[in-house]
Design a protein around this motif. Structure first.
Motif, mmCIF file in Angstrom:
data_model
loop_
_atom_site.group_PDB
_atom_site.id
_atom_site.type_symbol
_atom_site.label_atom_id
_atom_site.label_comp_id
_atom_site.label_asym_id
_atom_site.label_seq_id
_atom_site.Cartn_x
_atom_site.Cartn_y
_atom_site.Cartn_z
ATOM 1 N N HIS A 234 0.829 -1.204 0.000
ATOM 2 C CA HIS A 234 0.000 0.000 0.000
ATOM 3 C C HIS A 234 0.869 1.263 0.000
ATOM 4 C CE1 HIS A 234 -4.122 -1.523 0.265
ATOM 5 N NE2 HIS A 234 -3.643 -2.519 1.013
ATOM 6 N N GLN A 235 1.974 1.226 0.740
ATOM 7 C CA GLN A 235 2.886 2.374 0.729
ATOM 8 C C GLN A 235 3.471 2.597 -0.664
ATOM 9 O OE1 GLN A 235 5.815 1.663 3.799
ATOM 10 N NE2 GLN A 235 4.395 2.105 5.460
ATOM 11 N N CYS A 237 2.103 1.715 -3.519
ATOM 12 C CA CYS A 237 1.044 2.234 -4.374
ATOM 13 C C CYS A 237 0.871 3.739 -4.183
ATOM 14 C CB CYS A 237 -0.275 1.513 -4.092
ATOM 15 S SG CYS A 237 -0.355 -0.187 -4.694
ATOM 16 N N ASP A 238 0.899 4.195 -2.947
ATOM 17 C CA ASP A 238 0.786 5.625 -2.675
ATOM 18 C C ASP A 238 1.943 6.390 -3.315
ATOM 19 O OD1 ASP A 238 -1.532 5.244 -1.240
ATOM 20 O OD2 ASP A 238 -0.544 5.248 0.724
ATOM 21 N N GLY A 241 1.482 6.461 -7.121
ATOM 22 C CA GLY A 241 0.199 6.984 -7.581
ATOM 23 C C GLY A 241 -0.686 5.954 -8.239
#
Length: 369
Positions: A234-235, A237-238, A241
């Motif tokens: 998830h990190q 992906c952030d 973007g």
């Protein structure tokens, strides 16, 4: 940590192991085991002197130590582990338990990892004059408490891990492979894979190989490995973007069903990292059923227990892997536990991961090898 192409020309040969020490020979004509008294008589020394010489204690002259060593070797003397345990207060036995041992998904998902981990732990224990035993993971049964152990290694402690809590109550020295999830265990020595760098590298490799959207096929297991991989994904992906694409089989669900669900979505990912080999093969099966080509329509990577190519010959598609070096993790856990038993300050050990690139992510090139 390194990233490399899979090597195909290795022989897989290993150095031959050194011969095992011969068992203690009985005194000729008596049928009894050679004892320290026999060594003392043969060397013409007192039992106390021989005992100190064999155990490396006391102010014993080098010539006397050699005299004792030679007499012991000639007689085939080996220390009696029971007597030694009575003196030292140790049994010479280390325990190993897996957090998922009572969980059905364990048998079909993480078995290669645990097998390699156990092999590395066993070899190191033997080299350090310890025995390693696998013990039941349920303290309620009372079985594990009856095994005489000097310390315990817990692989993948789960949430509210009952065995970890029981060890703490009893004062049993313990080391974990993977961090304990619950608070209150900051003082427990831990050996971990370098997932922070490993996940960044494998996900970055998929993106650099042409993936527009990278997904994660995770699992239901309540351990740090699963949780940390999901958090790091998830990190990532952030940072790049990208909207996350995550799916997981339920405890009793076939992983192929979860893979089909993920790959049938309207906004399906065109690359997926699976948290173990079973999930990787599930992705291959699901892609075949849906008519997706690997790697052109779907790139796949998996976690493996080793960067060796053993076992990949049976795969329909050679899968790129994030290898965790489970053998080394097992060996490190044993070394840390013995350091704890010896009164040393244990180190927090982080073992590097390795990305091995194979056909499943070689988009635009032959997907073999």
């Amino acid at each position: 940590m390194t990233s490399r192409e899979d090597e195909t020309g290795r022989t897989g040969r290993r150095p031959a192991p050194s011969p095992a020490a011969a068992p203690a020979a009985p005194l000729r004509g008596t049928g009894r085991r050679v004892g320290i008294r026999d060594v003392a008589e043969a060397a013409g020394l007192s039992i106390t002197t021989v005992s100190h010489a064999l155990r490396g204690k006391g102010q014993i002259a080098p010539a006397t130590r050699e005299r004792v060593r030679r007499a012991a070797a000639e007689l085939g003397y080996r220390p009696d582990p029971v007597a030694r345990g009575l003196v030292s207060g140790r049994t010479g036995i280390l325990g190993l338990v897996v957090g998922h041992m009572s969980d059905l998904p364990w048998a079909s998902t993480y078995r290669p990892y645990y097998a390699a981990f156990s092999a590395g732990a066993t070899m190191t224990a033997v080299e350090r004059d310890y025995a390693l035993v696998v013990v039941p993971g349920d303290p309620a049964s009372g079985l594990w408490a009856r095994v005489p152990m000097d310390g315990l290694i817990i692989v993948d402690p789960v949430r509210e891990d009952p065995l970890l809590a029981d060890c703490t109550r009893r004062g049993m020295p313990v080391v974990t492979d993977g961090r304990p999830i619950d608070p209150g265990y900051d003082g427990v020595p831990t050996v971990e894979s370098d997932l922070e760098h490993g996940m960044a590298e494998i996900l970055g490799h998929l993106r650099a190989s042409g993936a527009a959207r990278v997904g994660l096929l995770t699992g239901p297991e309540p351990d740090a490995y699963t949780q940390d991989c999901e958090r790091l994904y998830h990190q990532w992906c952030d940072a790049v973007g990208q909207a996350p694409a995550v799916d997981s089989p339920a405890a009793a669900e076939d992983p192929v069903e979860a893979a089909l669900r993920m790959l049938s979505a309207p906004d399906r990912p065109d690359a997926v990292h699976g948290l173990n080999e079973t999930y990787g093969q599930a992705l291959v099966v699901a892609a075949r059923r849906l008519g997706l080509g690997v790697p052109d329509d779907l790139m796949i990577s998996v976690m493996r227990e080793s960067d060796r190519s053993t076992g990949t010959a049976d795969w329909d598609v050679p899968l790129t892997s994030l290898s965790l070096d489970a053998r080394r993790l097992g060996a490190e856990c044993v070394s840390v536990l013995i350091d704890v038993l010896d009164g040393k300050e244990p180190d927090h050990v982080v073992v590097p991961c390795t990305v091995v690139v194979r056909g499943s992510t070689r988009r635009g090139r032959a997907a073999t090898g």
